[in-house]
Design a protein around this motif. Structure first.
Motif, PDB file in Angstrom:
ATOM      1  N   ASP A  31     -44.500  11.418 109.790  1.00 26.29           N
ATOM      2  CA  ASP A  31     -45.924  11.756 109.668  1.00 26.29           C
ATOM      3  C   ASP A  31     -46.452  12.433 110.932  1.00 26.29           C
ATOM      4  O   ASP A  31     -47.662  12.563 111.114  1.00 26.29           O
ATOM      5  N   GLY A  32     -45.547  12.773 111.827  1.00 24.82           N
ATOM      6  CA  GLY A  32     -45.947  13.464 113.060  1.00 24.82           C
ATOM      7  C   GLY A  32     -46.260  12.528 114.219  1.00 24.82           C
ATOM      8  O   GLY A  32     -46.797  12.946 115.242  1.00 24.82           O
TER       9      GLY A  32
ATOM     10  N   GLY B 123     -53.249   4.983 109.347  1.00 30.52           N
ATOM     11  CA  GLY B 123     -52.122   4.122 108.990  1.00 30.52           C
ATOM     12  C   GLY B 123     -52.586   2.707 108.710  1.00 30.52           C
ATOM     13  O   GLY B 123     -53.692   2.316 109.095  1.00 30.52           O
ATOM     14  N   GLN B 124     -51.752   1.980 108.002  1.00 28.93           N
ATOM     15  CA  GLN B 124     -52.074   0.585 107.689  1.00 28.93           C
ATOM     16  C   GLN B 124     -51.205  -0.341 108.519  1.00 28.93           C
ATOM     17  O   GLN B 124     -50.020  -0.065 108.708  1.00 28.93           O
ATOM     18  N   ILE B 125     -51.777  -1.452 108.959  1.00 32.97           N
ATOM     19  CA  ILE B 125     -50.985  -2.455 109.679  1.00 32.97           C
ATOM     20  C   ILE B 125     -50.090  -3.158 108.655  1.00 32.97           C
ATOM     21  O   ILE B 125     -50.560  -3.574 107.597  1.00 32.97           O
ATOM     22  N   THR B 126     -48.813  -3.249 108.952  1.00 33.82           N
ATOM     23  CA  THR B 126     -47.904  -3.941 108.031  1.00 33.82           C
ATOM     24  C   THR B 126     -47.473  -5.290 108.578  1.00 33.82           C
ATOM     25  O   THR B 126     -47.062  -6.163 107.819  1.00 33.82           O
TER      26      THR B 126
ATOM     27  N   GLY C 279     -40.263   4.983 114.496  1.00 35.27           N
ATOM     28  CA  GLY C 279     -39.136   5.214 113.597  1.00 35.27           C
ATOM     29  C   GLY C 279     -39.534   6.247 112.567  1.00 35.27           C
ATOM     30  O   GLY C 279     -40.595   6.867 112.688  1.00 35.27           O
ATOM     31  N   ASN C 280     -38.717   6.449 111.545  1.00 34.14           N
ATOM     32  CA  ASN C 280     -39.028   7.462 110.538  1.00 34.14           C
ATOM     33  C   ASN C 280     -40.312   7.161 109.767  1.00 34.14           C
ATOM     34  O   ASN C 280     -41.146   8.032 109.583  1.00 34.14           O
ATOM     35  N   THR C 281     -40.418   5.910 109.315  1.00 40.92           N
ATOM     36  CA  THR C 281     -41.557   5.563 108.454  1.00 40.92           C
ATOM     37  C   THR C 281     -42.411   4.453 109.043  1.00 40.92           C
ATOM     38  O   THR C 281     -43.229   3.873 108.349  1.00 40.92           O
ATOM     39  N   TRP C 282     -42.198   4.120 110.286  1.00 43.00           N
ATOM     40  CA  TRP C 282     -42.937   3.019 110.910  1.00 43.00           C
ATOM     41  C   TRP C 282     -43.111   3.298 112.391  1.00 43.00           C
ATOM     42  O   TRP C 282     -42.404   4.127 112.959  1.00 43.00           O
ATOM     43  N   CYS C 283     -44.063   2.635 112.976  1.00 42.54           N
ATOM     44  CA  CYS C 283     -44.161   2.686 114.434  1.00 42.54           C
ATOM     45  C   CYS C 283     -44.683   1.355 114.954  1.00 42.54           C
ATOM     46  O   CYS C 283     -45.331   0.605 114.227  1.00 42.54           O
TER      47      CYS C 283
END
Lengths: 276, 163
Positions: free
Chosen positions: A142-143, A120-123, A164-168
């Protein structure tokens, strides 16, 4: 002043304080509703990712330009180091084969250190100077789930505190609320690595509860001990940079410099399970 | 229309705060641009109720994006906003120095309250070290950033400026 206490503003302040305080108690008990944070993150994450990558790129450019001379020396040193390491790798391969053979003979259960990971990438990084959470562009889709461990090729980053759905959201080991069971690689002494408000900006943590008789020294590597329910054993945390003996207390303390450079971190690996 | 632009400035500040500002840190200290923006917007607002709403809104977006417990920042920002509004009433000079001073105080107040909350939750932290090593440098840096943020916010709010 008495006018203020009779004003509409004062009543609104009190009402909002009561409402928000109630929401605080609810969110402490059940967490912030995921659909609200998901909706916010749906909009914010792509923009944040763009800004974070762009700022990182510009930062790298300036760093590279100012360190050209230093890089040349490092390159020359690296060349000689490569030759030395190639020889060591050959030696290690031989030792590993021998180790496997001996383990098989002794009947040890093979410990498979290969984890199933998601990159994953840091946002974004948490605003403020006293906390150190990160946001990553991977979520439950993404599991990823809460309490998954986050690492880089350099070592331990932290664990997923919210997904969340698309972030953590990743609670890093530098955060004052973070606590990791650790073991000193050289001596086998166990202790606890905790984040600290004072050290969070310097990429360091406190190492507490080091037994008085422990022979730990500066430069020793510290790894996760596997105790506790989150972190598996054997992940590098960092190196001891300072030991503070406690004359009157039962334990000594130390400062550990994290092996991961949290200022430069861009990508992470999230452990979602063990490889079969 | 200016409320729309103010809201946009606050959201944009939050995004900048959690992305670009980390690369602009000096000796590990990062300025609080969201607080600078919120203070600027509050100082340009026409009524205490507007100041309250802007403060609350800034805190709510912070809490939604980063809050560990929803509401802490909403309350801190709201009270700082209302205090700033009334403090501004005692100042009659149209002076950027006053704004910079307000940003310094707001940042310091925010960090001190947050440290107190953190201390209550985790029971650890060396206040004097954090005050001199983190809080005061961060407040000074925020005050410096405030010069630019305030100029932008002032432009957007020219019709309703107070300072």
């Amino acid at each position: 002043m008495s006018k203020f206490f009779k004003s509409k503003l004062f009543i609104v302040l009190i009402i909002i304080t009561v409402v928000v305080a109630s929401l605080m108690m609810i969110s402490t008990a059940i967490g912030t509703p995921n659909f609200i944070t998901n909706a916010v993150e749906f909009v914010v994450t792509p923009v944040s990712r763009l800004f974070y990558s762009a700022a990182g790129g510009v930062d790298n450019m300036f760093t590279s330009a100012s360190q050209a001379g230093e890089y040349r020396t490092m390159y020359e040193q690296a060349q000689s180091k490569i030759t030395e390491l190639e020889n060591q790798v050959r030696e290690i391969d031989e030792l590993r084969a021998e180790n496997d053979r001996l383990r098989a003979i002794l009947g040890f259960k093979e410990y498979n250190n290969q984890f199933e990971t998601v990159a994953g990438q840091i946002t974004a990084k948490e605003p403020g100077n006293m906390y150190a959470d990160l946001k990553v562009n991977r979520g439950t889709n993404d599991g990823i789930s809460k309490d998954d461990v986050v690492i880089t090729d350099k070592g331990l980053v932290g664990y997923v505190s919210e997904a969340g759905n698309t972030w953590c959201k990743v609670r890093t080991i530098l955060d004052p609320s973070s606590s990791v069971g650790c073991i000193v690689g050289r001596t086998g002494d166990r202790a606890i690595v905790e984040g600290s408000t004072e050290l969070v900006d310097s990429g360091k943590c406190n190492m507490l509860y080091i037994a008085k008789g422990a022979s730990v020294a500066t430069g020793d590597s510290v790894e996760t001990s596997g105790l506790g329910s989150i972190y598996p054993e054997g992940i590098l945390i960092g190196k001891i940079t300072q030991i503070t003996p406690d004359v009157q207390g039962l334990y000594n303390q130390a400062t550990v410099e994290a092996s991961v450079d949290f200022d430069k971190i861009r990508e992470v690996l999230i452990i979602v399970g063990k490889k079969q | 229309m200016r409320h729309f632009w103010n809201a946009l400035i606050l959201i944009f500040s939050l995004i900048l705060q959690s992305t670009v500002m980390h690369f602009l840190g000096i000796m590990g200290v990062v300025p609080n641009i969201l607080l600078a923006a919120a203070a600027s917007v509050v100082l340009c607002s026409n009524s205490p109720m507007q100041a309250l709403i802007y403060g609350l809104a800034s805190g709510v977006i912070y809490d939604l994006a980063w809050g560990r417990v929803f509401g802490i920042h909403a309350l801190i920002f709201m009270y700082i906003a209302v205090s700033l509004y009334f403090a501004a009433d005692y100042v009659y000079k149209k002076n950027i120095t006053v704004c910079v001073l307000f940003a310094f105080l707001a940042s310091l107040l925010h960090d001190i309250i947050f440290f107190a909350v953190s201390f209550l939750l985790f029971g650890k932290g060396n206040f004097l070290y954090v005050l001199f090593r983190i809080m005061i440098p961060a407040a000074a840096y925020t005050a410096f950033i405030q010069i630019f943020v305030y100029m932008l916010v002032k432009k957007v709010n020219r019709a309703g400026e107070r300072l």
